[in-house]
Design an enzyme around this catalytic site. Structure first.
Site, mmCIF file in Angstrom:
data_model
loop_
_atom_site.group_PDB
_atom_site.id
_atom_site.type_symbol
_atom_site.label_atom_id
_atom_site.label_comp_id
_atom_site.label_asym_id
_atom_site.label_seq_id
_atom_site.Cartn_x
_atom_site.Cartn_y
_atom_site.Cartn_z
ATOM 1 N N ALA A 233 -2.166 2.396 0.833
ATOM 2 C CA ALA A 233 -3.210 1.525 1.412
ATOM 3 C C ALA A 233 -4.391 1.390 0.450
ATOM 4 O O ALA A 233 -4.443 0.450 -0.344
ATOM 5 C CB ALA A 233 -3.636 2.068 2.770
ATOM 6 N N ARG A 234 -5.310 2.358 0.485
ATOM 7 C CA ARG A 234 -6.447 2.360 -0.443
ATOM 8 C C ARG A 234 -6.801 3.814 -0.770
ATOM 9 O O ARG A 234 -6.782 4.682 0.117
ATOM 10 C CB ARG A 234 -7.665 1.682 0.182
ATOM 11 C CG ARG A 234 -7.614 0.164 0.162
ATOM 12 C CD ARG A 234 -7.720 -0.411 -1.258
ATOM 13 N NE ARG A 234 -7.705 -1.870 -1.283
ATOM 14 C CZ ARG A 234 -6.612 -2.622 -1.401
ATOM 15 N NH1 ARG A 234 -5.426 -2.055 -1.499
ATOM 16 N NH2 ARG A 234 -6.715 -3.945 -1.444
ATOM 17 N N GLU A 263 -9.478 3.858 -10.021
ATOM 18 C CA GLU A 263 -8.314 3.281 -10.700
ATOM 19 C C GLU A 263 -8.762 2.624 -11.995
ATOM 20 O O GLU A 263 -9.842 2.021 -12.015
ATOM 21 C CB GLU A 263 -7.628 2.262 -9.784
ATOM 22 C CG GLU A 263 -7.078 2.926 -8.534
ATOM 23 C CD GLU A 263 -6.365 1.966 -7.576
ATOM 24 O OE1 GLU A 263 -6.233 0.779 -7.903
ATOM 25 O OE2 GLU A 263 -5.940 2.416 -6.508
ATOM 26 N N HIS A 282 -0.770 1.260 -8.558
ATOM 27 C CA HIS A 282 -1.207 0.214 -7.614
ATOM 28 C C HIS A 282 -0.355 -1.061 -7.775
ATOM 29 O O HIS A 282 -0.882 -2.142 -8.039
ATOM 30 C CB HIS A 282 -2.705 -0.115 -7.790
ATOM 31 C CG HIS A 282 -3.285 -0.801 -6.582
ATOM 32 N ND1 HIS A 282 -4.599 -0.684 -6.195
ATOM 33 C CD2 HIS A 282 -2.714 -1.641 -5.660
ATOM 34 C CE1 HIS A 282 -4.812 -1.408 -5.114
ATOM 35 N NE2 HIS A 282 -3.678 -2.004 -4.769
HETATM 36 N N1 LIG Z 1 -0.807 -0.925 -2.670
HETATM 37 C C1 LIG Z 1 -0.756 -2.241 -2.601
HETATM 38 O O1 LIG Z 1 -0.319 -2.917 -3.537
HETATM 39 C C2 LIG Z 1 -1.205 -2.928 -1.338
HETATM 40 C C3 LIG Z 1 -0.818 -4.266 -1.126
HETATM 41 C C4 LIG Z 1 -1.178 -4.889 0.073
HETATM 42 C C5 LIG Z 1 -1.926 -4.203 1.028
HETATM 43 N N2 LIG Z 1 -2.333 -2.920 0.770
HETATM 44 C C6 LIG Z 1 -3.110 -2.173 1.775
HETATM 45 O O2 LIG Z 1 -2.237 -1.851 2.845
HETATM 46 C C7 LIG Z 1 -3.025 -1.598 4.021
HETATM 47 C C8 LIG Z 1 -2.339 -2.142 5.262
HETATM 48 O O3 LIG Z 1 -2.131 -3.525 5.148
HETATM 49 P P1 LIG Z 1 -1.603 -4.361 6.450
HETATM 50 O O4 LIG Z 1 -1.250 -5.710 5.939
HETATM 51 O O5 LIG Z 1 -0.613 -3.608 7.226
HETATM 52 O O6 LIG Z 1 -2.976 -4.462 7.287
HETATM 53 P P2 LIG Z 1 -3.239 -5.223 8.654
HETATM 54 O O7 LIG Z 1 -4.572 -5.872 8.499
HETATM 55 O O8 LIG Z 1 -2.073 -6.040 9.104
HETATM 56 O O9 LIG Z 1 -3.368 -4.008 9.691
HETATM 57 C C9 LIG Z 1 -4.322 -3.018 9.601
HETATM 58 C C10 LIG Z 1 -4.117 -2.101 10.810
HETATM 59 O O10 LIG Z 1 -4.914 -0.934 10.641
HETATM 60 C C11 LIG Z 1 -5.422 -0.591 11.912
HETATM 61 N N3 LIG Z 1 -6.580 0.277 11.783
HETATM 62 C C12 LIG Z 1 -7.874 -0.063 11.563
HETATM 63 N N4 LIG Z 1 -8.630 1.047 11.523
HETATM 64 C C13 LIG Z 1 -7.806 2.095 11.722
HETATM 65 C C14 LIG Z 1 -7.996 3.505 11.803
HETATM 66 N N5 LIG Z 1 -9.213 4.035 11.699
HETATM 67 N N6 LIG Z 1 -6.918 4.283 11.990
HETATM 68 C C15 LIG Z 1 -5.688 3.746 12.117
HETATM 69 N N7 LIG Z 1 -5.437 2.425 12.072
HETATM 70 C C16 LIG Z 1 -6.492 1.617 11.889
HETATM 71 C C17 LIG Z 1 -5.712 -1.922 12.583
HETATM 72 O O11 LIG Z 1 -5.762 -1.782 14.001
HETATM 73 C C18 LIG Z 1 -4.520 -2.765 12.133
HETATM 74 O O12 LIG Z 1 -3.458 -2.670 13.060
HETATM 75 C C19 LIG Z 1 -4.410 -2.158 3.713
HETATM 76 O O13 LIG Z 1 -5.248 -1.052 3.413
HETATM 77 C C20 LIG Z 1 -4.220 -2.969 2.443
HETATM 78 O O14 LIG Z 1 -5.387 -2.988 1.654
HETATM 79 C C21 LIG Z 1 -1.975 -2.282 -0.382
#
Ligand SMILES: NC(=O)c1ccc[n+]([C@@H]2O[C@H](COP(=O)([O-])OP(=O)(O)OC[C@H]3O[C@@H](n4cnc5c(N)ncnc54)[C@H](O)[C@@H]3O)[C@@H](O)[C@H]2O)c1
Length: 321
Positions: A233-234, A263, A282
């Site tokens: 995620a991050r 990073e 990443h």
């Molecule tokens: N590594 C990579 O290359 C890459 C690529 C794309 C996305 N990401 C990351 O992946 C993550 C998830 O993306 P997604 O598309 O599933 O997001 P999304 O926006 O579809 O969903 C996010 C979810 O997190 C939940 N949430 C918010 N606060 C929370 C908490 N405190 N505890 C638990 N859940 C909580 C929300 O209710 C929501 O259901 C994001 O952090 C995004 O930045 C990383």
């Protein structure tokens, strides 16, 4: 109309250039993400801005004279001060439906590689040891529990792919109704239950003030000492220092990390010397398909907004009214 790309990590931005210039707007391409003064000079006069990793702080936003939209290359918008943009009436948009399969595949790859101890096995073969002695003990996946933090687009796909492999999938997401989680075959739990019951935890929530260092010394201690932590995620959601300590003290068994607090990851990071840690740069989002999709979508969103429409994927929804 003027459009800028603040920074990008791709070979070229020909797709964006074509879509934006075909719409009649002028496009300006920069590679500036760390120098705030220069960034302001580059984008102050723009009508739309496409951003990859540049930090669009409140100060930067203050200097935007007539910008209508900030479009993020990707899903996470944690490098944009959304509140400041909202106050100034600037739309913030992302591309939420890109790389969902890629990131969920990547998370699952890390989960499987850790559980099957692929890196220690490779090291064992390299050192001339044959057989399973070096990698004992190992639990069968089908008797183990996967825990997901967040149940957005990406972890729903991780869940779908993991359900046939694991004994059960637990989910902690305070904003998703428990019934919805159950309807996808997973078990809704509290954060504490997720930490104590999971054999592998995969992190998928956004990075916000409330998720910063969600995994810290205290919460890492709650995990089983045989458990793995995966983060695609991050970086800031996991305290890197506390994670290093937990791994050194064997409070958890290993980690799979695509994202880091800073990073690129420093070449002397202790994480790189740990045989039970897999680090990737990443790139969970990457495939040639997702790359093309993303570049096209950001440009189309800009054209959509410059044509007078509300962004298709608006983050600061209060501006839609
Ligand atoms: N590594 C990579 O290359 C890459 C690529 C794309 C996305 N990401 C990351 O992946 C993550 C998830 O993306 P997604 O598309 O599933 O997001 P999304 O926006 O579809 O969903 C996010 C979810 O997190 C939940 N949430 C918010 N606060 C929370 C908490 N405190 N505890 C638990 N859940 C909580 C929300 O209710 C929501 O259901 C994001 O952090 C995004 O930045 C990383």
């Amino acid at each position: 109309m003027k459009v800028a790309i603040t920074d990008y990590q791709y070979d070229d931005v020909e797709t964006e250039k074509k879509i934006i210039s075909d719409s009649g707007a002028e496009i300006f391409i920069f590679q500036c993400k760390d120098d705030e003064e220069q960034l302001i000079k580059n984008i102050a006069d723009m009508d739309a801005v496409i951003v990859q990793y540049a930090k669009i702080t409140a100060n930067v936003i203050q200097h935007l004279k007539h910008c209508k939209v900030l479009v993020r290359y990707g899903i996470g918008v944690d490098n944009i001060d959304v509140e400041a943009a909202t106050k100034k009436g600037i739309y913030v948009a992302n591309v939420p439906d890109y790389a969902v399969q890629e990131v969920s595949d990547h998370a699952l790859s890390l989960i499987l590689a850790l559980n099957r101890k692929l890196l220690p096995m490779m090291a064992s073969v390299r050192h001339g040891t044959w057989g399973y002695n070096d990698i004992r003990p190992m639990q069968g996946l089908y008797s183990s529990t996967l825990g997901l933090v967040g149940f957005g687009r990406i972890p729903q796909q991780v869940c779908r792919k993991a359900l046939p492999l694991f004994k059960e999938v637990l989910v902690f997401d305070p904003y998703i109704p428990p019934d919805f989680i159950s309807s996808k075959g997973a078990v809704p739990v509290s954060f504490d239950q997720l930490c104590t019951r999971s054999d592998t935890i995969s992190v998928h929530c956004p990075y916000t003030d409330s998720t910063r260092h969600l995994f810290n010394a205290e919460t890492l201690k709650k995990m089983k000492d045989t458990a793995y932590l995966v983060n695609t995620a991050r970086g800031g959601i996991v305290s890197q220092r506390d994670l290093e300590h937990a791994l050194q003290e064997k409070e958890i068994a290993g980690a799979g990390l695509d994202v880091f607090e800073t990073e690129p990851l420093a070449a002397d990071s202790p994480l790189l010397a740990m045989p039970n840690v897999i680090c990737t740069p990443h790139v969970a989002w990457y495939s040639e398909d997702s790359l093309k999709f993303l570049q096209r979508k950001v440009a189309e969103e800009v054209v959509n907004v410059l044509s007078g429409n509300v962004p298709r994927n608006l983050i600061n929804k209060s501006l839609a009214k």
